[in-house]
Write an enzyme that holds these catalytic residues in place. Structure first.
Site, PDB file in Angstrom:
ATOM      1  N   ALA A  69      -9.018   2.912  -0.024  1.00 38.61           N
ATOM      2  CA  ALA A  69      -8.147   4.071   0.136  1.00 38.61           C
ATOM      3  C   ALA A  69      -6.715   3.552   0.047  1.00 38.61           C
ATOM      4  O   ALA A  69      -6.470   2.350   0.192  1.00 38.61           O
ATOM      5  CB  ALA A  69      -8.400   4.722   1.485  1.00 38.61           C
ATOM      6  N   GLY A 115     -12.711   1.915   0.764  1.00 34.48           N
ATOM      7  CA  GLY A 115     -13.120   3.160   0.103  1.00 34.48           C
ATOM      8  C   GLY A 115     -13.734   2.928  -1.269  1.00 34.48           C
ATOM      9  O   GLY A 115     -14.534   3.738  -1.742  1.00 34.48           O
ATOM     10  N   GLU A 118     -17.217   2.094  -0.653  1.00 39.34           N
ATOM     11  CA  GLU A 118     -17.868   3.329  -0.191  1.00 39.34           C
ATOM     12  C   GLU A 118     -18.216   4.245  -1.375  1.00 39.34           C
ATOM     13  O   GLU A 118     -19.256   4.902  -1.375  1.00 39.34           O
ATOM     14  CB  GLU A 118     -16.971   4.027   0.842  1.00 39.34           C
ATOM     15  CG  GLU A 118     -16.920   3.203   2.139  1.00 39.34           C
ATOM     16  CD  GLU A 118     -15.888   3.682   3.135  1.00 39.34           C
ATOM     17  OE1 GLU A 118     -14.700   3.815   2.758  1.00 39.34           O
ATOM     18  OE2 GLU A 118     -16.248   3.934   4.303  1.00 39.34           O
ATOM     19  N   GLU A 138     -11.617  -3.003   6.516  1.00 33.49           N
ATOM     20  CA  GLU A 138     -10.845  -2.070   7.341  1.00 33.49           C
ATOM     21  C   GLU A 138     -10.425  -2.620   8.704  1.00 33.49           C
ATOM     22  O   GLU A 138      -9.320  -2.353   9.167  1.00 33.49           O
ATOM     23  CB  GLU A 138     -11.628  -0.759   7.543  1.00 33.49           C
ATOM     24  CG  GLU A 138     -11.565   0.193   6.362  1.00 33.49           C
ATOM     25  CD  GLU A 138     -12.674  -0.045   5.347  1.00 33.49           C
ATOM     26  OE1 GLU A 138     -13.290  -1.138   5.344  1.00 33.49           O
ATOM     27  OE2 GLU A 138     -12.920   0.878   4.543  1.00 33.49           O
TER      28      GLU A 138
HETATM   29  N1  CO8 Z   1      -3.768   0.755  -1.193  1.00 32.44           N
HETATM   30  C1  CO8 Z   1      -2.533   0.793  -1.740  1.00 32.44           C
HETATM   31  N2  CO8 Z   1      -2.072  -0.136  -2.580  1.00 32.44           N
HETATM   32  C2  CO8 Z   1      -2.875  -1.180  -2.870  1.00 32.44           C
HETATM   33  C3  CO8 Z   1      -4.163  -1.284  -2.328  1.00 32.44           C
HETATM   34  C4  CO8 Z   1      -4.613  -0.252  -1.452  1.00 32.44           C
HETATM   35  N3  CO8 Z   1      -5.848  -0.256  -0.912  1.00 32.44           N
HETATM   36  N4  CO8 Z   1      -4.722  -2.430  -2.775  1.00 32.44           N
HETATM   37  C5  CO8 Z   1      -3.816  -3.010  -3.579  1.00 32.44           C
HETATM   38  N5  CO8 Z   1      -2.699  -2.244  -3.645  1.00 32.44           N
HETATM   39  C6  CO8 Z   1      -1.478  -2.519  -4.413  1.00 32.44           C
HETATM   40  C7  CO8 Z   1      -0.677  -3.653  -3.788  1.00 32.44           C
HETATM   41  O1  CO8 Z   1       0.124  -3.169  -2.735  1.00 32.44           O
HETATM   42  C8  CO8 Z   1       0.138  -4.135  -4.973  1.00 32.44           C
HETATM   43  O2  CO8 Z   1       1.210  -3.237  -5.168  1.00 32.44           O
HETATM   44  P1  CO8 Z   1       2.676  -3.807  -5.610  1.00 32.44           P
HETATM   45  O3  CO8 Z   1       2.437  -4.457  -6.955  1.00 32.44           O
HETATM   46  O4  CO8 Z   1       3.487  -2.566  -5.688  1.00 32.44           O
HETATM   47  O5  CO8 Z   1       3.073  -4.781  -4.563  1.00 32.44           O
HETATM   48  C9  CO8 Z   1      -0.824  -3.932  -6.147  1.00 32.44           C
HETATM   49  O6  CO8 Z   1      -1.812  -3.003  -5.710  1.00 32.44           O
HETATM   50  C10 CO8 Z   1      -1.527  -5.212  -6.545  1.00 32.44           C
HETATM   51  O7  CO8 Z   1      -2.145  -5.767  -5.401  1.00 32.44           O
HETATM   52  P2  CO8 Z   1      -1.910  -7.278  -4.895  1.00 32.44           P
HETATM   53  O8  CO8 Z   1      -0.568  -7.754  -5.332  1.00 32.44           O
HETATM   54  O9  CO8 Z   1      -2.212  -7.320  -3.438  1.00 32.44           O
HETATM   55  O10 CO8 Z   1      -3.051  -8.011  -5.748  1.00 32.44           O
HETATM   56  P3  CO8 Z   1      -3.777  -9.374  -5.367  1.00 32.44           P
HETATM   57  O11 CO8 Z   1      -4.544  -9.769  -6.596  1.00 32.44           O
HETATM   58  O12 CO8 Z   1      -2.819 -10.356  -4.784  1.00 32.44           O
HETATM   59  O13 CO8 Z   1      -4.807  -8.994  -4.182  1.00 32.44           O
HETATM   60  C11 CO8 Z   1      -6.482  -7.613  -3.126  1.00 32.44           C
HETATM   61  C12 CO8 Z   1      -5.885  -8.111  -4.455  1.00 32.44           C
HETATM   62  C13 CO8 Z   1      -7.140  -8.774  -2.409  1.00 32.44           C
HETATM   63  C14 CO8 Z   1      -7.542  -6.578  -3.487  1.00 32.44           C
HETATM   64  C15 CO8 Z   1      -5.366  -7.010  -2.246  1.00 32.44           C
HETATM   65  O14 CO8 Z   1      -4.636  -6.088  -3.026  1.00 32.44           O
HETATM   66  C16 CO8 Z   1      -5.885  -6.265  -1.044  1.00 32.44           C
HETATM   67  O15 CO8 Z   1      -6.300  -6.885  -0.083  1.00 32.44           O
HETATM   68  N6  CO8 Z   1      -5.872  -4.903  -1.074  1.00 32.44           N
HETATM   69  C17 CO8 Z   1      -6.237  -4.079   0.029  1.00 32.44           C
HETATM   70  C18 CO8 Z   1      -7.730  -4.044   0.212  1.00 32.44           C
HETATM   71  C19 CO8 Z   1      -8.101  -3.228   1.441  1.00 32.44           C
HETATM   72  O16 CO8 Z   1      -7.781  -3.572   2.556  1.00 32.44           O
HETATM   73  N7  CO8 Z   1      -8.813  -2.103   1.213  1.00 32.44           N
HETATM   74  C20 CO8 Z   1      -9.246  -1.240   2.269  1.00 32.44           C
HETATM   75  C21 CO8 Z   1      -8.274  -0.144   2.437  1.00 32.44           C
HETATM   76  S1  CO8 Z   1      -8.684   0.876   3.825  1.00 32.44           S
HETATM   77  C22 CO8 Z   1      -9.896   1.887   3.288  1.00 32.44           C
HETATM   78  O17 CO8 Z   1     -10.328   1.849   2.153  1.00 32.44           O
HETATM   79  C23 CO8 Z   1     -10.444   2.844   4.267  1.00 32.44           C
HETATM   80  C24 CO8 Z   1     -11.313   3.924   3.610  1.00 32.44           C
HETATM   81  C25 CO8 Z   1     -11.618   4.986   4.571  1.00 32.44           C
HETATM   82  C26 CO8 Z   1     -10.393   5.563   5.182  1.00 32.44           C
HETATM   83  C27 CO8 Z   1     -10.642   6.656   6.097  1.00 32.44           C
HETATM   84  C28 CO8 Z   1      -9.410   6.847   6.977  1.00 32.44           C
HETATM   85  C29 CO8 Z   1      -9.509   7.900   7.962  1.00 32.44           C
END
Ligand code: CO8
Length: 262
Positions: A69, A115, A118, A138
């Site tokens: 998400a 997500g 999921e 998460e």
């Molecule tokens: N949301 C928003 N932006 C994201 C997300 C995300 N989940 N993942 C990556 N991005 C963005 C980064 O911020 C970055 O943006 P920018 O270039 O503007 O800085 C761009 O995508 C590229 O990402 P990275 O530079 O981080 O790329 P890397 O290759 O270094 O890393 C990863 C890749 C490991 C995948 C890393 O991006 C990461 O850890 N992402 C987040 C993963 C995560 O934690 N996902 C879970 C999110 S929570 C969720 O899904 C909950 C679902 C249910 C919610 C219900 C709520 C009530």
């Protein structure tokens, strides 16, 4: 003629009965913002109405399937009831994916986190690329999975293995995901492998596919005795179809069946 809306964050194509939905917001690793979730809900509705579609593949553009998400939107949540609604909204979209009557496959081309995993869990089958990374990270954000992960993952791989992933938040490789039963296949090219899998599935009777999927889904939520009755009911229905006449006759006549889906 079925009207397909214009999408900003995804692409939708249908070829030889296989619908391909490509999440395409690569700058944010295809993260599911509210807008992307809304488009996903819309495309699933289109698929529900399109009689041409016999199987569906979900995949992502670039190096991610879906990285979760959208964390920038989640960061703004604080109110218990608003956040609960957000979770319910995401669950509804995943439920709509799970309720598609045709076989669905997640072609996990890269990161499938939060997500994103999921979404893959709401599909019938998962094919991962050798470089895919899967996880429910998460808890590292002070959150818990909210789009079905705490429920669909243990149902798929068992509680112990699910809690390992949910409590550590660690990313698993495609190979480990295969060992865990989290994915069905690992391939160099997840999308090509998913298409091959879809083509193999589609050689079978279309009505039988829908009934088999229905039997598994409905049976999962009820006690065994009731589940077996569901199986018998749907077996009965299968035997009343032209497809069953054709499938059994073709076998006896030593030829390939020509199913009509009726
Ligand atoms: N949301 C928003 N932006 C994201 C997300 C995300 N989940 N993942 C990556 N991005 C963005 C980064 O911020 C970055 O943006 P920018 O270039 O503007 O800085 C761009 O995508 C590229 O990402 P990275 O530079 O981080 O790329 P890397 O290759 O270094 O890393 C990863 C890749 C490991 C995948 C890393 O991006 C990461 O850890 N992402 C987040 C993963 C995560 O934690 N996902 C879970 C999110 S929570 C969720 O899904 C909950 C679902 C249910 C919610 C219900 C709520 C009530």
């Amino acid at each position: 003629v079925l009207e397909v809306p214009e999408f900003e964050h995804l692409r939708y194509e249908v070829e030889d009965g296989i619908a391909l939905v490509t999440l395409a917001r690569p700058k944010a690793l295809n993260a599911l913002s509210g807008e992307v979730l809304r488009e996903l809900a819309e495309v699933v509705e289109v698929i529900h109405q399109d009689p041409e579609v016999r199987a569906v593949i979900f995949t992502g553009e670039g190096k991610a399937f879906v990285a979760g998400a959208d964390i920038s939107e989640i960061a703004a949540l604080s109110d218990v009831f608003v956040s609960r609604e957000y979770s319910l909204l995401g669950q509804e979209v995943m439920n709509a994916v799970a309720a598609l009557p045709v076989p669905t496959i997640a072609a996990i081309n890269g990161y499938a986190l939060g997500g994103g995993l999921e979404l893959a869990l709401a599909c019938d089958l998962r094919v991962a690329s050798v470089k895919a990374k899967l996880g429910l990270p998460e808890v590292g954000l002070g959150l818990i999975p909210g789009f079905g992960g705490t429920q669909r993952l243990p149902r798929l791989i068992g509680q112990g293995r699910a809690l390992d992933l949910i409590l550590t938040g660690r990313h698993v490789s495609a190979e480990e995901a295969l060992q865990l039963g989290l994915v069905n296949r690992v391939a160099e090219d997840a999308l090509e492998a998913a298409k091959d899998l879809a083509r193999t599935i589609l050689k079978n009777g279309p009505v039988a596919l829908a009934l088999a999927k229905e039997a598994v889904a409905r049976g999962a939520d009820v006690p065994l005795a009731e589940a077996l009755e569901i199986e018998a009911d749907l077996f009965g229905l299968a035997c009343s179809t032209q497809d069953m006449r054709e499938g059994t006759r073709a076998f006896l006549e030593k030829r390939a069946p020509e199913f009509k889906g009726e």
